[in-house]
Design an enzyme around this catalytic site. Structure first.
Site, PDB file in Angstrom:
ATOM      1  N   CYS A  45      10.466 128.859  63.775  1.00 14.45           N
ATOM      2  CA  CYS A  45      10.552 130.224  64.301  1.00 14.45           C
ATOM      3  C   CYS A  45      10.601 130.187  65.830  1.00 14.45           C
ATOM      4  CB  CYS A  45       9.345 131.034  63.837  1.00 14.45           C
ATOM      5  SG  CYS A  45       9.413 132.781  64.343  1.00 14.45           S
ATOM      6  N   ASP A  47       9.043 132.058  67.700  1.00 10.64           N
ATOM      7  CA  ASP A  47       7.722 132.476  68.182  1.00 10.64           C
ATOM      8  C   ASP A  47       7.190 131.507  69.256  1.00 10.64           C
ATOM      9  OD1 ASP A  47       4.763 132.832  68.247  1.00 10.64           O
ATOM     10  OD2 ASP A  47       5.148 134.234  66.617  1.00 10.64           O
ATOM     11  N   ARG A  49       4.401 130.707  70.057  1.00 10.77           N
ATOM     12  CA  ARG A  49       3.200 129.944  69.696  1.00 10.77           C
ATOM     13  C   ARG A  49       3.511 128.732  68.820  1.00 10.77           C
ATOM     14  NH1 ARG A  49       0.506 135.155  67.137  1.00 10.77           N
ATOM     15  NH2 ARG A  49       2.669 135.193  66.401  1.00 10.77           N
ATOM     16  N   HIS A 101       5.270 130.007  59.630  1.00 10.16           N
ATOM     17  CA  HIS A 101       3.975 130.046  60.314  1.00 10.16           C
ATOM     18  C   HIS A 101       3.210 131.331  60.037  1.00 10.16           C
ATOM     19  CE1 HIS A 101       4.919 132.880  63.691  1.00 10.16           C
ATOM     20  NE2 HIS A 101       6.152 132.565  63.348  1.00 10.16           N
ATOM     21  N   CYS A 104       3.585 135.700  61.565  1.00 12.07           N
ATOM     22  CA  CYS A 104       4.995 135.765  61.955  1.00 12.07           C
ATOM     23  C   CYS A 104       5.449 137.224  62.017  1.00 12.07           C
ATOM     24  CB  CYS A 104       5.868 134.985  60.969  1.00 12.07           C
ATOM     25  SG  CYS A 104       7.617 134.953  61.441  1.00 12.07           S
TER      26      CYS A 104
HETATM   27 ZN   LIG Z   1       7.748 133.786  63.345  1.00 11.71          ZN
END
Ligand SMILES: [Zn+2]
Length: 237
Positions: A45, A47, A49, A101, A104
């Site tokens: 992803c 993302d 993080r 994850h 999300c």
């Molecule tokens: Zn995500």
């Protein structure tokens, strides 16, 4: 830190990092510049993080990467397909890892009925299809467990697409390419093998990088990678 300073800070942080890495290992960047031979393709992803190289404790040169919103693998997405083809056919990676994850945002959006707007609803359509296909199972769960479960089911669906990819099928047959589905728990920093694809605990057998023992020294600890079955160990000091 004021928002306008973030970019300047990032650039100065890069200077410090490059200086530190170069001091720690003068050959690191010159060797890196000669070429890449990563053994892992990571699909994850976007993302902020979930930075794959960081969370795996690996180094530049170790992980070829494709990341998009909610780590969706669509067979007709030429971007994903090009990354798969280049890394599997040309770089000959040994492992393809699809990672979902916790927390999300894409998964949360797909669980709700509200439109996000713009192109995002189109992008999240495969994830909404996953939700619809598992509506009963998801409805029986609490909010937190539901968000985890749809992310896992999304990885399962993505791994099925990967296993149907012609380049991946050829590489599995010809040289034993491994395909894994994993889940990254942001709250603990741990990556869990979901046992999908060809992988049966395969992540544990990923070989160490760059020689027999690659040592990364941080301020508070040392990360040691060894070839073979010993894997990686973190030593506090
Ligand atoms: Zn995500």
């Amino acid at each position: 830190m004021a928002t306008e300073d973030v970019f300047a800070y990032a650039l100065s942080s890069n200077q410090a990092w490059a200086g530190y890495k170069g001091h720690q290992n003068p050959d690191f960047f010159p060797k890196l510049a000669l070429g890449q031979s990563p053994e892992i393709l990571w699909i994850g992803c976007s993302d902020s993080r979930c930075p794959e190289t960081t969370i795996l404790g690996l180094q530049p040169g170790d992980v070829f990467t494709h990341r998009n919103i909610a780590n969706i693998v669509s067979p007709t997405d030429i971007n994903t397909s090009a990354v798969i083809e280049y890394s599997v056919v040309h770089l000959k990676v040994k492992h393809v890892v699809l990672c979902g994850h916790s927390s999300c945002g894409g998964a949360a959006a797909a669980l709700g009925d509200a439109r996000v707007g713009g192109v995002l609803d189109t992008w999240l359509t495969p994830l909404k299809a996953v939700r619809n296909a598992h509506r009963e199972e998801l409805a029986a769960l609490g909010d937190k467990a539901r968000a985890v479960r749809i992310a896992e089911l999304n990885v399962e669906a993505g791994v099925q697409v990967l296993m149907a990819n012609a380049n991946i099928q050829d590489a599995i047959a010809e040289r034993g390419l491994q395909v894994h589905g994993v889940f990254f728990d942001i709250g603990s920093g741990r990556v869990r093998d979901l046992g999908l694809g060809t992988g049966k605990g395969g992540l544990k057998s990923i070989e160490g990088t760059n020689g027999s023992a690659d040592v990364v020294r941080g301020r508070h600890a040392m990360l040691v990678f060894r070839n073979g079955t010993e894997g990686a160990a973190m030593q506090a000091r």
